[in-house]
Motif scaffolding. Structure first.
Motif, PDB file in Angstrom:
ATOM      1  N   MET A  75      44.485  29.224  54.583  1.00 21.18           N
ATOM      2  CA  MET A  75      43.624  29.719  54.022  1.00 21.18           C
ATOM      3  C   MET A  75      42.541  28.953  54.245  1.00 21.18           C
ATOM      4  O   MET A  75      42.448  27.736  53.901  1.00 21.18           O
ATOM      5  N   GLU A  76      41.092  29.484  54.596  1.00 23.15           N
ATOM      6  CA  GLU A  76      40.101  28.978  54.833  1.00 23.15           C
ATOM      7  C   GLU A  76      39.160  29.254  53.725  1.00 23.15           C
ATOM      8  O   GLU A  76      39.300  30.486  53.105  1.00 23.15           O
ATOM      9  N   LYS A  77      38.114  28.170  53.527  1.00 18.15           N
ATOM     10  CA  LYS A  77      37.377  28.796  52.217  1.00 18.15           C
ATOM     11  C   LYS A  77      35.974  27.575  52.379  1.00 18.15           C
ATOM     12  O   LYS A  77      36.092  26.692  52.935  1.00 18.15           O
ATOM     13  N   SER A  78      35.228  28.096  51.466  1.00 15.68           N
ATOM     14  CA  SER A  78      33.998  27.253  51.351  1.00 15.68           C
ATOM     15  C   SER A  78      34.196  25.887  50.731  1.00 15.68           C
ATOM     16  O   SER A  78      35.226  25.945  50.208  1.00 15.68           O
ATOM     17  N   GLU A  79      33.144  24.993  50.970  1.00 14.32           N
ATOM     18  CA  GLU A  79      33.399  23.751  50.436  1.00 14.32           C
ATOM     19  C   GLU A  79      33.654  23.887  48.706  1.00 14.32           C
ATOM     20  O   GLU A  79      34.607  23.304  48.320  1.00 14.32           O
ATOM     21  N   SER A  80      33.052  24.649  48.126  1.00 17.40           N
ATOM     22  CA  SER A  80      33.246  24.845  46.777  1.00 17.40           C
ATOM     23  C   SER A  80      33.567  26.290  46.502  1.00 17.40           C
ATOM     24  O   SER A  80      33.078  27.137  47.157  1.00 17.40           O
ATOM     25  N   VAL A  81      34.555  26.476  45.688  1.00 20.92           N
ATOM     26  CA  VAL A  81      34.899  27.838  45.207  1.00 20.92           C
ATOM     27  C   VAL A  81      35.114  28.105  43.765  1.00 20.92           C
ATOM     28  O   VAL A  81      35.526  29.021  43.328  1.00 20.92           O
ATOM     29  N   LYS A  82      34.387  27.129  42.927  1.00 19.89           N
ATOM     30  CA  LYS A  82      34.359  27.504  41.674  1.00 19.89           C
ATOM     31  C   LYS A  82      33.932  28.454  41.115  1.00 19.89           C
ATOM     32  O   LYS A  82      34.421  29.524  40.347  1.00 19.89           O
ATOM     33  N   GLU A  83      32.753  28.840  41.575  1.00 15.60           N
ATOM     34  CA  GLU A  83      32.044  30.322  41.098  1.00 15.60           C
ATOM     35  C   GLU A  83      32.928  31.492  41.528  1.00 15.60           C
ATOM     36  O   GLU A  83      33.065  32.307  40.616  1.00 15.60           O
ATOM     37  N   LEU A  84      33.444  31.382  42.878  1.00 17.39           N
ATOM     38  CA  LEU A  84      34.392  32.613  43.411  1.00 17.39           C
ATOM     39  C   LEU A  84      35.506  32.618  42.465  1.00 17.39           C
ATOM     40  O   LEU A  84      35.692  33.641  42.032  1.00 17.39           O
ATOM     41  N   PHE A  85      36.174  31.523  41.972  1.00 21.46           N
ATOM     42  CA  PHE A  85      37.413  31.649  41.253  1.00 21.46           C
ATOM     43  C   PHE A  85      36.889  32.196  39.805  1.00 21.46           C
ATOM     44  O   PHE A  85      37.931  32.795  39.184  1.00 21.46           O
ATOM     45  N   VAL A  86      35.788  31.720  39.063  1.00 22.37           N
ATOM     46  CA  VAL A  86      35.466  32.515  37.861  1.00 22.37           C
ATOM     47  C   VAL A  86      35.355  33.836  38.138  1.00 22.37           C
ATOM     48  O   VAL A  86      35.894  34.579  37.226  1.00 22.37           O
ATOM     49  N   ALA A  87      34.584  34.266  39.261  1.00 25.72           N
ATOM     50  CA  ALA A  87      34.620  35.752  39.384  1.00 25.72           C
ATOM     51  C   ALA A  87      36.097  36.299  39.454  1.00 25.72           C
ATOM     52  O   ALA A  87      36.042  37.636  39.158  1.00 25.72           O
ATOM     53  N   LEU A  88      36.885  35.613  40.074  1.00 23.96           N
ATOM     54  CA  LEU A  88      38.185  36.270  40.357  1.00 23.96           C
ATOM     55  C   LEU A  88      38.990  36.397  39.281  1.00 23.96           C
ATOM     56  O   LEU A  88      39.534  37.431  38.993  1.00 23.96           O
ATOM     57  N   THR A  89      38.698  35.460  38.138  1.00 20.95           N
ATOM     58  CA  THR A  89      39.133  35.856  37.020  1.00 20.95           C
ATOM     59  C   THR A  89      38.711  36.787  36.048  1.00 20.95           C
ATOM     60  O   THR A  89      39.591  37.420  35.502  1.00 20.95           O
ATOM     61  N   LYS A  90      37.409  37.099  36.169  1.00 25.45           N
ATOM     62  CA  LYS A  90      36.973  38.101  35.707  1.00 25.45           C
ATOM     63  C   LYS A  90      37.263  39.516  36.295  1.00 25.45           C
ATOM     64  O   LYS A  90      37.796  40.526  35.628  1.00 25.45           O
ATOM     65  N   PHE A  91      37.504  39.423  37.777  1.00 26.84           N
ATOM     66  CA  PHE A  91      38.170  40.593  38.391  1.00 26.84           C
ATOM     67  C   PHE A  91      39.265  40.999  37.730  1.00 26.84           C
ATOM     68  O   PHE A  91      39.715  42.020  37.564  1.00 26.84           O
ATOM     69  N   ARG A  92      40.131  39.881  37.657  1.00 28.41           N
ATOM     70  CA  ARG A  92      41.680  40.201  37.368  1.00 28.41           C
ATOM     71  C   ARG A  92      41.831  40.485  36.067  1.00 28.41           C
ATOM     72  O   ARG A  92      42.759  41.563  35.740  1.00 28.41           O
ATOM     73  N   LYS A  93      40.911  40.199  35.032  1.00 29.72           N
ATOM     74  CA  LYS A  93      40.859  41.041  33.743  1.00 29.72           C
ATOM     75  C   LYS A  93      40.648  42.162  33.849  1.00 29.72           C
ATOM     76  O   LYS A  93      41.164  42.854  32.893  1.00 29.72           O
ATOM     77  N   SER A  94      39.680  43.044  34.506  1.00 30.16           N
ATOM     78  CA  SER A  94      39.478  44.371  34.727  1.00 30.16           C
ATOM     79  C   SER A  94      40.312  45.044  35.572  1.00 30.16           C
ATOM     80  O   SER A  94      40.198  46.350  35.407  1.00 30.16           O
ATOM     81  N   LEU A  95      41.441  44.373  36.336  1.00 29.34           N
ATOM     82  CA  LEU A  95      41.953  45.062  37.298  1.00 29.34           C
ATOM     83  C   LEU A  95      43.238  45.959  36.506  1.00 29.34           C
ATOM     84  O   LEU A  95      43.853  45.138  35.758  1.00 29.34           O
ATOM     85  N   LYS A  96      43.221  47.145  36.917  1.00 27.84           N
ATOM     86  CA  LYS A  96      44.268  47.870  36.426  1.00 27.84           C
ATOM     87  C   LYS A  96      45.284  48.296  37.731  1.00 27.84           C
ATOM     88  O   LYS A  96      44.698  49.012  38.667  1.00 27.84           O
ATOM     89  N   GLN A  97      46.537  47.885  37.703  1.00 30.04           N
ATOM     90  CA  GLN A  97      47.291  48.443  38.894  1.00 30.04           C
ATOM     91  C   GLN A  97      47.573  50.053  39.228  1.00 30.04           C
ATOM     92  O   GLN A  97      47.338  50.706  38.160  1.00 30.04           O
ATOM     93  N   PRO A  98      47.293  50.255  40.569  1.00 31.86           N
ATOM     94  CA  PRO A  98      47.158  51.743  40.872  1.00 31.86           C
ATOM     95  C   PRO A  98      48.700  52.261  40.690  1.00 31.86           C
ATOM     96  O   PRO A  98      49.538  51.567  40.763  1.00 31.86           O
ATOM     97  N   LEU A  99      48.710  53.530  40.698  1.00 32.63           N
ATOM     98  CA  LEU A  99      49.809  54.199  40.594  1.00 32.63           C
ATOM     99  C   LEU A  99      50.724  54.255  42.122  1.00 32.63           C
ATOM    100  O   LEU A  99      49.923  54.483  43.053  1.00 32.63           O
TER     101      LEU A  99
END
Length: 162
Positions: free
Chosen positions: A1-25
């Motif tokens: 897995m390749e990533k930018s030097e820092s991923v702190k803000e990206l991971f905060v945003a992914l956490t927000k994303f996961r909270k609103s994710l509803k699994q599809p049928l």
């Protein structure tokens, strides 16, 4: 897995994303395996709904026979999730397109935590068919019960490994 030097803000945003994710049928059916799954367009729609106001975006690239999913954040941070190798069954454009679609779906599901297939508890990976394994388990249980009854009828205790 390749990533930018820092991923702190990206991971905060992914956490927000996961909270609103509803699994599809799982509303598409594979007639060959008689299994339900989530088609690519439903995966994309699910991600697009949950990604709103997170600062996230994504794209997919085909590189070296793989479909990679790149998750980006408005801060410039990024994460590249490498996909599995695309191996079409036949050497024609239709087979390649089908393999790419399949790889895109799995890569997106992996990157965003979407369950796209029915869980068969590893039966397919272990080489068994779920129905056959269930029958084998039932037969094994019947045999163990029969052995236990035989010992009890003889007034003995069954060995621990029955």
């Amino acid at each position: 897995m390749e990533k930018s030097e820092s991923v702190k803000e990206l991971f905060v945003a992914l956490t927000k994303f996961r909270k609103s994710l509803k699994q599809p049928l799982k509303d598409a059916q594979n007639p060959f395996f008689k299994k339900n799954y989530v088609p690519l367009e439903n995966v994309v729609e699910t991600i697009d709904k949950a990604i709103v106001d997170t600062g996230l975006s994504y794209l997919q690239e085909i590189a070296e026979n793989r479909v990679n999913t790149i998750i980006t954040h408005e801060s410039g941070q990024y994460l590249i999730i490498g996909g599995s190798e695309v191996k079409p069954v036949k050497p024609d454009p239709q087979a390649l397109g089908s393999a790419i679609t399949y790889a895109k779906r799995y890569s997106l599901c992996c990157a965003f935590g979407i369950t796209s297939d029915e869980d068969d508890d590893g039966n397919a990976a272990s080489g068994g068919k779920p129905q056959q394994q269930a029958q084998n388990n039932q037969q094994r249980g019947n045999y163990q019960n029969q052995q236990r009854n035989n010992y009890q009828q003889q007034g003995q205790y069954p060995p621990r490994n029955y």
